[in-house]
Design an enzyme around this catalytic site. Structure first.
Site, PDB file in Angstrom:
ATOM      1  N   LYS A  66       3.643 -12.015   4.530  1.00  0.00           N
ATOM      2  CA  LYS A  66       4.721 -12.052   3.533  1.00  0.00           C
ATOM      3  C   LYS A  66       5.584 -13.301   3.739  1.00  0.00           C
ATOM      4  O   LYS A  66       5.944 -13.993   2.785  1.00  0.00           O
ATOM      5  CB  LYS A  66       5.592 -10.791   3.630  1.00  0.00           C
ATOM      6  CG  LYS A  66       4.858  -9.524   3.223  1.00  0.00           C
ATOM      7  CD  LYS A  66       5.766  -8.317   3.250  1.00  0.00           C
ATOM      8  CE  LYS A  66       4.972  -7.055   3.496  1.00  0.00           C
ATOM      9  NZ  LYS A  66       3.841  -6.845   2.591  1.00  0.00           N
TER      10      LYS A  66
ATOM     11  N   LYS B  31     -10.836  -9.320   9.425  1.00  0.00           N
ATOM     12  CA  LYS B  31     -10.233  -8.186   8.711  1.00  0.00           C
ATOM     13  C   LYS B  31     -11.106  -6.935   8.825  1.00  0.00           C
ATOM     14  O   LYS B  31     -12.207  -6.872   8.274  1.00  0.00           O
ATOM     15  CB  LYS B  31     -10.060  -8.600   7.248  1.00  0.00           C
ATOM     16  CG  LYS B  31      -9.522  -7.532   6.360  1.00  0.00           C
ATOM     17  CD  LYS B  31      -8.026  -7.558   6.310  1.00  0.00           C
ATOM     18  CE  LYS B  31      -7.503  -6.412   5.463  1.00  0.00           C
ATOM     19  NZ  LYS B  31      -6.085  -6.167   5.682  1.00  0.00           N
TER      20      LYS B  31
ATOM     21  N   LYS C 184      -3.195  -9.789   0.191  1.00  0.00           N
ATOM     22  CA  LYS C 184      -2.556  -9.602  -1.122  1.00  0.00           C
ATOM     23  C   LYS C 184      -1.225 -10.372  -1.257  1.00  0.00           C
ATOM     24  O   LYS C 184      -0.873 -10.800  -2.356  1.00  0.00           O
ATOM     25  CB  LYS C 184      -2.346  -8.122  -1.440  1.00  0.00           C
ATOM     26  CG  LYS C 184      -1.197  -7.445  -0.694  1.00  0.00           C
ATOM     27  CD  LYS C 184      -0.162  -6.890  -1.619  1.00  0.00           C
ATOM     28  CE  LYS C 184       1.081  -6.394  -0.962  1.00  0.00           C
ATOM     29  NZ  LYS C 184       1.259  -6.280   0.447  1.00  0.00           N
TER      30      LYS C 184
ATOM     31  N   GLY D 129       0.806  -1.212   0.000  1.00  0.00           N
ATOM     32  CA  GLY D 129       0.000   0.000   0.000  1.00  0.00           C
ATOM     33  C   GLY D 129       0.843   1.267   0.000  1.00  0.00           C
ATOM     34  O   GLY D 129       0.476   2.285  -0.609  1.00  0.00           O
ATOM     35  N   ASN D 130       1.992   1.202   0.649  1.00  0.00           N
ATOM     36  CA  ASN D 130       2.854   2.366   0.777  1.00  0.00           C
ATOM     37  C   ASN D 130       3.417   2.870  -0.550  1.00  0.00           C
ATOM     38  O   ASN D 130       3.746   4.039  -0.689  1.00  0.00           O
ATOM     39  CB  ASN D 130       4.016   1.985   1.703  1.00  0.00           C
ATOM     40  CG  ASN D 130       4.656   3.187   2.310  1.00  0.00           C
ATOM     41  OD1 ASN D 130       4.006   3.935   3.032  1.00  0.00           O
ATOM     42  ND2 ASN D 130       5.919   3.404   1.998  1.00  0.00           N
TER      43      ASN D 130
HETATM   44  P1  ADP Z   1       2.455  -3.735   2.879  1.00  0.00           P
HETATM   45  O1  ADP Z   1       1.474  -2.701   2.498  1.00  0.00           O
HETATM   46  O2  ADP Z   1       3.697  -3.664   2.063  1.00  0.00           O
HETATM   47  O3  ADP Z   1       1.871  -5.121   2.946  1.00  0.00           O
HETATM   48  P2  ADP Z   1       2.644  -3.924   5.795  1.00  0.00           P
HETATM   49  O4  ADP Z   1       2.521  -2.748   6.692  1.00  0.00           O
HETATM   50  O5  ADP Z   1       1.527  -4.901   5.781  1.00  0.00           O
HETATM   51  O6  ADP Z   1       2.961  -3.327   4.346  1.00  0.00           O
HETATM   52  O7  ADP Z   1       3.980  -4.732   6.138  1.00  0.00           O
HETATM   53  C1  ADP Z   1       5.236  -4.074   6.210  1.00  0.00           C
HETATM   54  C2  ADP Z   1       5.523  -3.646   7.639  1.00  0.00           C
HETATM   55  O8  ADP Z   1       5.809  -4.763   8.454  1.00  0.00           O
HETATM   56  C3  ADP Z   1       6.757  -2.789   7.814  1.00  0.00           C
HETATM   57  O9  ADP Z   1       6.463  -1.448   7.618  1.00  0.00           O
HETATM   58  C4  ADP Z   1       7.182  -3.072   9.259  1.00  0.00           C
HETATM   59  O10 ADP Z   1       6.777  -2.010  10.093  1.00  0.00           O
HETATM   60  C5  ADP Z   1       6.383  -4.289   9.657  1.00  0.00           C
HETATM   61  N1  ADP Z   1       7.133  -5.381  10.271  1.00  0.00           N
HETATM   62  C6  ADP Z   1       6.625  -6.149  11.255  1.00  0.00           C
HETATM   63  N2  ADP Z   1       7.493  -7.103  11.604  1.00  0.00           N
HETATM   64  C7  ADP Z   1       8.579  -6.962  10.832  1.00  0.00           C
HETATM   65  C8  ADP Z   1       9.814  -7.674  10.738  1.00  0.00           C
HETATM   66  N3  ADP Z   1      10.065  -8.740  11.494  1.00  0.00           N
HETATM   67  N4  ADP Z   1      10.714  -7.247   9.817  1.00  0.00           N
HETATM   68  C9  ADP Z   1      10.452  -6.179   9.051  1.00  0.00           C
HETATM   69  N5  ADP Z   1       9.304  -5.459   9.096  1.00  0.00           N
HETATM   70  C10 ADP Z   1       8.359  -5.854   9.973  1.00  0.00           C
HETATM   71 MG    MG Z   2       0.390  -5.818   4.290  1.00  0.00          MG
END
Ligand code: ADP
Ligand code: MG
Length: 345
Positions: free
Chosen positions: A308, A157, A246, A39-40
Site C-alpha cells: 500500500k 506468492k 492489488k 479482502g476484509n
Molecule cells: P488488505 O486485504 O486490505 O490488502 P492486508 O492484510 O494486506 O489487507 O493489509 C492490512 C493489514 O496490514 C492490517 O490489518 C495490519 O494488520 C497490517 N499492518 C502491517 N503493518 C502496518 C502498519 N505499519 N500500519 C498499519 N497496519 C499495518
Molecule cells: Mg493486502
C-alpha cells in the site's frame, strides 16, 4: 493543515488530445477517485466463504462507498481476490478428474466476474438507498506485466491448497510448479510469481465509462484481484500464471486513467509506525519523503502494509495528488480530512 479533499482533487484541465477534449470539459466539474477495497471488505478472517457472508460484508462496505458517491464523487473501484481465487483453485483441483482444470490467469478472470457481480449487486442496492440510480459496470481487466520481470525467476506468492512433502515432490515433477514449505501451517504450498503491473489493457474503455457520460458517470469496477496478468508475446497478449498485487495494480489503474485521488480501504483506521507494539504511532498527514524514510526503516511489512505504501509513493510520483489509507467505516470522515492517513507529494 486544512484538508478539503474536493478542492485538491477537482479535475482541472489535464493534458489532453483533441479526442479527449469533450471528455475533459466534463471532467473539469467532477470529483473522482480510484478506490481499492481489501479482502476484509468481502470476507472477514475466519468466516466461511458463503455467498451470504460475502454479500453481508459487501453491503456494509458498499453503504460507505454509496455515500461517497452521493457526496459527489465518481468512482473507479478495484478489489482484492485472495480467498475467492483460492477457492476457485480448490474447486479446480477437486474436480480435475472430471472437468479439466483451468490455469491461474483464467481463475483470476473468474474471480473478477464473481466478485464484480457481487459488488454490482451490493453497490446498486446501496446507491438506491441513497436515491441514486447509477449503473455499476464491471470491466474484465487484463494487466500487462514484463516477461523479463525478475519475479518470474523468483516466485514468492503462496496460493491455494496445502500439500504433503510427497505430493509436493510429485507436483513439481508432473506440473512444474514451484512449492515452498510453510513451517507455521505445516505443509507445502504452490508459489507463483508476483510481477509488477506495467499497464492496463482496457484503460481507454475504463476512462470512457467514467468520464465519457453527458450528465452522469457510471461506477466502474476494474482490475479486480490485481488484474489478469498478461505478457505481450509475438504481437499478442498471452495469459501468465502469476498474481499481481492489488494495491500496485490500483496504482497503475489510477495513473493510467489519470486520477488524482487514490483511496486504499483496509481493516485498519490508519498507517502506523511501530505497528503492533506499545509504541504504535498513527500517521495522519505525511509527505512522500518522510513516508519513504519510514518505509526504508522497515515499518511496513511486505505482505500487508508494504504494497500500500509502495503504491502510494508510486502514484504520487506519477501525477497523483493524494492517497488516503483508512477503513471503509471511516471513508466519509477521511474525505473531510478528519481521519485516515493522508499522503501527499
Ligand atoms: P488488505 O486485504 O486490505 O490488502 P492486508 O492484510 O494486506 O489487507 O493489509 C492490512 C493489514 O496490514 C492490517 O490489518 C495490519 O494488520 C497490517 N499492518 C502491517 N503493518 C502496518 C502498519 N505499519 N500500519 C498499519 N497496519 C499495518
Ligand atoms: Mg493486502
Amino acid at each position: 493543515m486544512q484538508l478539503v479533499a474536493g478542492s485538491t482533487v477537482y479535475r482541472q484541465g489535464l493534458n489532453t488530445t483533441d479526442k479527449d477534449a469533450k471528455v475533459s470539459r466534463y471532467r473539469g466539474q467532477m470529483k473522482t477517485a480510484v478506490v481499492a477495497i481489501g479482502g476484509n471488505a468481502v470476507l472477514r478472517a475466519g468466516e466461511e466463504a458463503t455467498i451470504e457472508n460475502q454479500m453481508a460484508n459487501l453491503r456494509r462496505t458498499c453503504s460507505h462507498l454509496a455515500r461517497m458517491i452521493a457526496n459527489g464523487y465518481d468512482m473507479v473501484l478495484t478489489h482484492g481476490n485472495g480467498p475467492q481465487v483460492g477457492n476457485i483453485l480448490l474447486q479446480n483441483e477437486i474436480c480435475r478428474q472430471d472437468v479439466p482444470a483451468m490455469p491461474l490467469d483464467v481463475c483470476v478472470g473468474e474471480s473478477q466476474g464473481q466478485l464484480g457481480y457481487m459488488i454490482q449487486q451490493a453497490l446498486t442496492e446501496a446507491l438506491r438507498n441513497e436515491g441514486l440510480n447509477k449503473v455499476v459496470t464491471c470491466v474484465l481487466t487484463r494487466v500487462v506485466v514484463d516477461p523479463d520481470d525478475p519475479a518470474f525467476r523468483n516466485p514468492t506468492k503462496p496460493i491455494g491448497l496445502y500439500y504433503t512433502e510427497e505430493e509436493a515432490v510429485e507436483l513439481r515433477q508432473t506440473r512444474g510448479w514451484a512449492l515452498v514449505e510453510d513451517i507455521k501451517r505445516g505443509g507445502y504450498r504452490r508459489v507463483v510469481p508476483s510481477p509488477d503491473p506495467v499497464s492496463i489493457v482496457e484503460r481507454s474503455a475504463i476512462r470512457r465509462l467514467v468520464f465519457g457520460g453527458e450528465s452522469q458517470a457510471e461506477v466502474v469496477i476494474a482490475a479486480g484481484g490485481g488484474g489478469i496478468p498478461v505478457v505481450m508475446k509475438n504481437g499478442r497478449y498471452e495469459g501468465v500464471e502469476a498474481v499481481i498485487d492489488k494495491d500496485l495494480a490500483a496504482c497503475v489503474l489510477a495513473c493510467d486513467i489519470q486520477e488524482k485521488l487514490l483511496i486504499l480501504l483496509t481493516d485498519v483506521d490508519r498507517v502506523y509506525l511501530n505497528y503492533g507494539t506499545d509504541q504504535a504511532t498513527p500517521l495522519d498527514h505525511i509527505k512522500i519523503e518522510e513516508l519513504e524514510r519510514y518505509k526504508n526503516e522497515g515499518h511496513f511489512p511486505l505482505g500487508s502494509m508494504g504494497p500500500k505504501v509502495q503504491a502510494a509513493l508510486r502514484f504520487l510520483r506519477n501525477g497523483g495528488e493524494r492517497v488516503i489509507i483508512t477503513s471503509p467505516e471511516l471513508l466519509e470522515t477521511a474525505l473531510d480530512g478528519k481521519s485516515g492517513t493522508h499522503i501527499t507529494p
